[in-house]
Design a protein around this motif. Structure first.
Motif: not given
Length: 163
Positions: A68-74, A76-86
């Motif tokens: 579950h912790a790994q899923e949360e980390d992934i 959060r990472f995907r949200k960060f990547v999306k934010w960087v792209v935007e």
């Protein structure tokens, strides 16, 4: 299945571990009260099996919590990547501005260090000349000071050239 109902504070795996521990405690009490050797051995084997089941449940709970912790980390990472792209245009502007500011500071600092190196070199030369003209007692002291200042000037010049 909801993660909280499975591994949360009142989750199924925690309740199962508590059940195993309660059963182990009760079985140990029964084992300690019995006088029959066969019954003692049977209860001891049951305690060992219950401990193994409890330990497997604990391992399962820890494994699911880690997953579950790994899923949360992934996530959060995907949200960060999306934010960087935007926000890449804004982030690029910040990076360019920061680089320009650092470059301006380095140029200013370099100029100050060059001035300090020149001044230190002049002081070292003046002390060396004074030592040549001065009294024989002051010669070693003034030479040592002049040498230290010349090293300082050379070190400052090296720092300037490597900035």
């Amino acid at each position: 299945m909801d993660w909280e109902t499975r591994t949360g504070e009142d989750g199924a795996l925690k309740k199962q571990v508590e059940y195993f521990q309660d059963t182990i405690d009760k079985t140990m009490e029964l084992r300690d009260e019995t006088d029959e050797p066969e019954e003692f051995i049977r209860l001891e084997e049951r305690i060992i099996a219950l401990r193994e089941a409890r330990d497997r449940t604990i391992m399962q709970k820890e494994m699911e919590e880690g997953r579950h912790a790994q899923e949360e980390d992934i996530s959060r990472f995907r949200k960060f990547v999306k934010w960087v792209v935007e926000e890449k245009v804004g982030l690029t502007g910040i990076a360019v501005s920061t680089a320009g500011l650092i470059t301006a500071l380095l140029i200013h600092v370099r100029g100050a260090i060059v001035g300090a190196a020149k001044a230190t070199g002049k002081i070292a030369k003046a002390l060396a000349n004074l030592a040549k003209k001065g009294a024989p007692i002051l010669v070693p002291v003034l030479n040592a000071v002049a040498t230290a200042l010349s090293w300082s000037g050379k070190g400052t010049a090296w720092l300037t050239s490597n900035l």
